[in-house]
Design a protein around this motif. Structure first.
Motif, PDB file in Angstrom:
ATOM      1  N   LYS A   1      -6.058   0.602   2.833  1.00  0.00           N
ATOM      2  CA  LYS A   1      -4.927   1.346   2.282  1.00  0.00           C
ATOM      3  C   LYS A   1      -4.687   2.628   3.080  1.00  0.00           C
ATOM      4  O   LYS A   1      -3.538   2.969   3.381  1.00  0.00           O
ATOM      5  CB  LYS A   1      -5.162   1.669   0.802  1.00  0.00           C
TER       6      LYS A   1
ATOM      7  N   PHE B   1      -2.368  11.894   7.095  1.00  0.00           N
ATOM      8  CA  PHE B   1      -3.397  10.870   6.931  1.00  0.00           C
ATOM      9  C   PHE B   1      -4.346  10.811   8.129  1.00  0.00           C
ATOM     10  O   PHE B   1      -5.390  10.178   8.059  1.00  0.00           O
ATOM     11  CB  PHE B   1      -2.786   9.502   6.630  1.00  0.00           C
TER      12      PHE B   1
ATOM     13  N   ASP C   1       0.828  -1.210   0.000  1.00  0.00           N
ATOM     14  CA  ASP C   1       0.000   0.000   0.000  1.00  0.00           C
ATOM     15  C   ASP C   1       0.862   1.261   0.000  1.00  0.00           C
ATOM     16  O   ASP C   1       0.581   2.215  -0.719  1.00  0.00           O
ATOM     17  CB  ASP C   1      -0.936   0.012   1.215  1.00  0.00           C
TER      18      ASP C   1
ATOM     19  N   CYS D   1      -3.202  13.707   0.402  1.00  0.00           N
ATOM     20  CA  CYS D   1      -3.855  12.498   0.926  1.00  0.00           C
ATOM     21  C   CYS D   1      -5.282  12.381   0.400  1.00  0.00           C
ATOM     22  O   CYS D   1      -5.717  11.298   0.008  1.00  0.00           O
ATOM     23  CB  CYS D   1      -3.854  12.530   2.447  1.00  0.00           C
TER      24      CYS D   1
ATOM     25  N   GLU E   1       2.463   1.699  -3.439  1.00  0.00           N
ATOM     26  CA  GLU E   1       1.493   2.234  -4.404  1.00  0.00           C
ATOM     27  C   GLU E   1       1.305   3.737  -4.207  1.00  0.00           C
ATOM     28  O   GLU E   1       1.190   4.487  -5.177  1.00  0.00           O
ATOM     29  CB  GLU E   1       0.142   1.518  -4.267  1.00  0.00           C
ATOM     30  N   PHE E   2       1.300   4.184  -2.956  1.00  0.00           N
ATOM     31  CA  PHE E   2       1.179   5.621  -2.688  1.00  0.00           C
ATOM     32  C   PHE E   2       2.419   6.353  -3.196  1.00  0.00           C
ATOM     33  O   PHE E   2       2.311   7.435  -3.778  1.00  0.00           O
ATOM     34  CB  PHE E   2       0.983   5.869  -1.186  1.00  0.00           C
ATOM     35  N   SER E   3       3.578   5.759  -3.006  1.00  0.00           N
ATOM     36  CA  SER E   3       4.827   6.344  -3.503  1.00  0.00           C
ATOM     37  C   SER E   3       4.772   6.509  -5.024  1.00  0.00           C
ATOM     38  O   SER E   3       5.173   7.546  -5.570  1.00  0.00           O
ATOM     39  CB  SER E   3       6.011   5.449  -3.101  1.00  0.00           C
TER      40      SER E   3
ATOM     41  N   TYR F   1      -5.266  11.296  -3.154  1.00  0.00           N
ATOM     42  CA  TYR F   1      -5.010   9.859  -3.267  1.00  0.00           C
ATOM     43  C   TYR F   1      -6.283   9.070  -2.963  1.00  0.00           C
ATOM     44  O   TYR F   1      -6.613   8.115  -3.673  1.00  0.00           O
ATOM     45  CB  TYR F   1      -3.881   9.442  -2.324  1.00  0.00           C
TER      46      TYR F   1
ATOM     47  N   LEU G   1      -1.353   3.638   5.363  1.00  0.00           N
ATOM     48  CA  LEU G   1      -0.610   4.893   5.234  1.00  0.00           C
ATOM     49  C   LEU G   1      -0.628   5.692   6.535  1.00  0.00           C
ATOM     50  O   LEU G   1       0.377   6.320   6.891  1.00  0.00           O
ATOM     51  CB  LEU G   1      -1.173   5.712   4.069  1.00  0.00           C
TER      52      LEU G   1
ATOM     53  N   PHE H   1       2.049   6.780  -6.809  1.00  0.00           N
ATOM     54  CA  PHE H   1       1.058   7.832  -7.061  1.00  0.00           C
ATOM     55  C   PHE H   1       1.717   9.216  -6.947  1.00  0.00           C
ATOM     56  O   PHE H   1       1.489  10.095  -7.794  1.00  0.00           O
ATOM     57  CB  PHE H   1      -0.104   7.710  -6.064  1.00  0.00           C
TER      58      PHE H   1
END
Length: 191
Positions: A77, A99, A31, A57, A34-36, A60, A81, A38
């Motif tokens: 997810k 977050f 997770d 945030c 995937e954020f990285s 995302y 984070l 994004f």
């Protein structure tokens, strides 16, 4: 510090300090990765340490919803984070966990399905009670149906929890919530 290094240190922390299962650790790391990606793709921040606005945030979150992820997955997810940025905060690598500003997506509540009375009677009547095993199985099915106990609660049931005088059972339920359930007299006798 590179994002991959941060993720690996986070994984070590989850395993060693938080004692999370390897499955959970790998999902959390995925997770965060995937954020990285994004962040890089949409140029929202230079890296994971560069997140300095709650808008990133929320963007995302919007992206996850737009991609059609189920609410439960989106919430996991976001939780991953949130945990990751709490870790970075504790390590003094960031000044704030943005977050914490993100609210979970509402998950639709499904009504449980149930077995109607005729079906349960057919199930109970189909059990051969001439053997000890058959008799035990019949009582287990009746216990589940009549009391509403979960399978795990019945499996962990001990004789000391049963009050045969008052025909009740003290159930140690999910979330450490205890409750009393009532048995009908013939079930109590059979137990």
């Amino acid at each position: 510090m590179e994002d991959l290094d941060l993720i690996n240190k986070f994984k070590d922390y989850l395993l060693a300090v938080k004692n999370y299962s390897l499955y959970t650790v790998n999902n959390y790391a995925k997770d965060v990765k995937e954020f990285s990606e994004f962040l890089r793709e949409y140029k929202m921040a230079r890296n994971l340490l560069g997140v300095n606005r709650d808008r990133v945030c929320h963007n995302y979150l919007s992206e996850l919803v737009r991609k059609g992820y189920a609410a439960k997955t989106v919430n996991r997810k976001i939780s991953s984070l949130r945990t990751f940025y709490n870790y970075l905060l504790n390590e003094k690598l960031v000044d704030y966990n943005y977050f914490t500003e993100v609210k979970n997506v509402k998950t639709p509540k499904k009504l449980p399905s149930f077995v109607d009375e005729d079906e349960i009677i057919d199930i109970i009547d189909s059990i051969d009670t001439n053997s000890d095993l058959g008799f035990r199985n019949k009582i287990l099915i009746e216990l589940l149906y009549a009391t509403g106990m979960r399978v795990s609660e019945v499996c962990s049931l001990e004789v000391s929890q049963i009050d045969f005088y008052n025909d009740t059972i003290k159930v140690f339920g999910k979330g450490k919530k205890d409750r009393m359930v009532i048995m009908y007299e013939s079930l109590s006798d059979n137990l």
